[in-house]
Design a protein around this motif. Sequence first.
Motif, short mmCIF file in Angstrom:
data_model
loop_
_atom_site.label_atom_id
_atom_site.label_comp_id
_atom_site.label_asym_id
_atom_site.label_seq_id
_atom_site.Cartn_x
_atom_site.Cartn_y
_atom_site.Cartn_z
N GLY A 119 -129.00 20.50 -51.95
CA GLY A 119 -127.97 19.54 -51.60
C GLY A 119 -128.29 18.12 -52.03
N ARG A 120 -129.56 17.85 -52.45
CA ARG A 120 -129.90 16.49 -52.92
C ARG A 120 -129.36 16.31 -54.34
N ARG A 121 -129.32 15.06 -54.77
CA ARG A 121 -128.67 14.76 -56.05
C ARG A 121 -129.62 13.98 -56.97
N PHE A 122 -129.37 14.06 -58.25
CA PHE A 122 -130.13 13.28 -59.24
C PHE A 122 -129.23 13.02 -60.43
N GLY A 123 -129.63 12.07 -61.27
CA GLY A 123 -128.88 11.74 -62.47
C GLY A 123 -129.81 11.32 -63.58
N PHE A 124 -129.23 11.06 -64.75
CA PHE A 124 -130.03 10.64 -65.91
C PHE A 124 -129.80 9.16 -66.21
#
Length: 899
Positions: free
Chosen positions: A675-680
């Motif tokens: 459920g955690r998020r990340f991006g570039f």
Amino acid sequence: MKLWTKLRHLLGRRARVARLEEEMRTHIEQLTEENVRRGLDRVEARRQAHLAFGNVLATREETEDALGWPSLEAWVHDLRVAWRGLSRRPAFALSLIAVLMLGTGATTAVFSLVRGVLLEPLPVPHPEELHLVCAPNGDPFELSAPTVDRLGREGVLAGRVAGYSSNSRAALRLEGAPAQPTTVQFVSGNFFAALGVSTVRGRALNPADDAPGAPQAVAVVSHAFWQNKLAGAADVVGRVIDLNGQSITIVGVAPKSFTGVSLGDTGELWLPLGLHAPLRCSPSAWTISDGPFPLEAWRQSDNAAWLSALVRLPAGGSGAQGQLEAGWRPQLDAALRIVTDPKTVQDFRSRVPSLVPSPRGYSSTRDEFRRVGLTLTLLVAAVVLVTAANSATLLLLRVLSRGRELGVRLALGAGQWRLARSALMEGLLLALAGATGGVLLSLWLTPLLTTWLVPSASGNLPGVDWQLIGVLAALTVGLGLAIGAAPAWLSARLSPQSILQQRALGAGGSLRLGRGLIVAQLALSVMLISIAGALALDLRRVLAAHPGYERSTVVQAFFSLQAARIPAEKQDAVLEHIRLAARELPQVRSVGFAASGVLSGSRSRSGTYFRGEGINAPRDNIQHECIDAGYFEAMGMSLRRGRAIAATDDAAHPPVAVISERLAREVFGGADPIGRRFGFDTNAGPEDREIVGIVADARVNGVRELPPALIYTPLAQWQSRPSCLVVRVAGDGVAARVELQKKISAAEPGILFTRWATLEERTQRWIGNDLATVRLTAGFGLLATLLAVIGVLGALGYLVASRSREIAVRLAIGAEPGRVWRGVLLDAATLGVLGATIGVGLAFLLPRLLGSWMMAGLRADGTAIALAAAAGLLAAVIGGLLPARRAAKVDPLALLRAE
């Protein structure tokens, strides 16, 4: 002049002596006739003539000495004596020659291979002038195509920059024949001119071929391509071939000696840089963008770094470094317009290219082989030492057994130096014979080792050359003198008195020297066996470790939809067609696709930013892989938590990702990543991805490399296209691979599938070098042990022979044969214990001193060392069995009667 006169006299001495004898006879006849005319009878007249003329025989000998070269003749005589001595015992001589042949042959083969891989310069004029554009870590610096153009356009580097990409595979179609894979490399227009390579047919590429809007797509082919795929056609220049659906005109053929600038990475066609986009080829590249980056933009953009460069700098090329930095600066500025993270910006600014002398170019094959080559060199040096010690021991014992003969020669006037020189001659003759056999052995062994250890460079390495033969000859002379030194020393200490008294001066010390040499042989053999054991056990542990996927039942193949010129809107349908074709085979269980695949050598990395508080967030260059919904099941990878990639994870749904256990552990520690998020990007946005699952770690980059921290994203939500097909089957994967290849190639004949193999087969290829090195090391260890057994047998055999009278007396007064037998074996075991003890010390010490220079897996392994020590002790006991049996069978009555 004096030397020439001596040689001339030496060569024509017989004729000169014959003429002298004729003149002396004429003078004596004239004197005789004068005496007859004075009234003497003929007998008295001849006697008076001889008296007046002098001693004819002495005059003849003086003349022969004057015209000859006594010292050289003495050496030649000693050589003949040494030859006769060896020919009387052919078994002894042949066994020593065989020992030396194996030692020198292995040395020559390994040195040829090491020289060819590590020391041989590129086959271009003045390779010493070549400099590689290097990154601070020593790897090639990735340059953009505009940077290469700027560097080679003006200044001191004008026309001196050879830019080139990594190799790519393309589908070659010749006159309607089925497509076959070929290797292409994209090069700058000045590539051949800067390297100084001319063609054997036609012309080389030039800047006009690489200019925008070049009228014709052209290529230079390798000599091997011309011979093998075009059958050496005389009309090769001007012939049109089909590459990935594009018509390419051949304008030239490279010379046979030139196979590229990277050892083991041989290209078959060299194409202008501008052709990579029409051919839909994607060489390895570092692209920096905030959106899609099409192939068509690579040629003109500074944000695609995909070229390495060799620069030819003659002596005095000052200002080259400044021009390099100035020409690269626009590439840096282009990157910094997109990259905003302060740490990444600092990293970019710190990576300044430099020019490093590189007469051999750059090759990852060379770097991978370096440690293996150093390991083999060390092992061969140990085998040579064992060979020399063994040969010296046997020659020493032979001299001891010839004590009576040598004493007689001393009594007849032979000097001690003459006897010592004879021993040296024997060593030299044996070494030369062994070297001759070693050269012949190396001619067969060198290509075999190349195939085992550097298969990618097989056929591109030079064989045994005259320079190497010269070095070998010098080493042989040194080795021959070395192995003859101990017998020569012993011969120089003999005296007629000691022989007449039936005792050899220094025999005790000589035996101690012989035993010392045997202990040294056993110690070196224990060290070699322990190294082989440590490498084998390490390889066994690597193979026994579960890689995170199934190896024997997963079949892998690679393809390119872009090279097949399949439109983007039809690619999903083609993939589904391939999937259905595979599923028609009854043994197929699941089918999946990926962008890179495991053990492929290809990997993608991106700067990654995890959102949220309290996380340990690495941000730099996390590896990621694009997969479809069937990939995990086809690979047999275990899902630890959450869910896998689903078929519904497409562009119409929110971006998701699955991460590896290692990444979850490093970033989130004990917290739940689901459920955690990340991006570039540094800032959160709608492109951020939600973590929906955790999958087990897998060794995707190499067999020895630990599982990396990895992000898996859906193919439908990423710009990459699939290039890897994985199919899991039931039963024999190798048999299924053949059927799969036929089925899928027939279903999609327009797509070229390459590298069909099960993951077990790919694993075996990855460890091929390690396996060959382990086998070679084990072979060297067995050879050293065999030599040690021969040494123990010879030494104890001489000991039993020299003590036969003492043994006979002991048996005559009631000693049990078993006690004599055990005494000899105890002597052998003592040698074995001493050798094993020293060998164990070397086995512990060597990895500590040289472990960082030698191949991976070499460490002090207790199990391997214990086994090696036991092998050394066993070898000593085996070597002592025959002398012990001979001692127990001594007949006291027969021996005493003989005495």
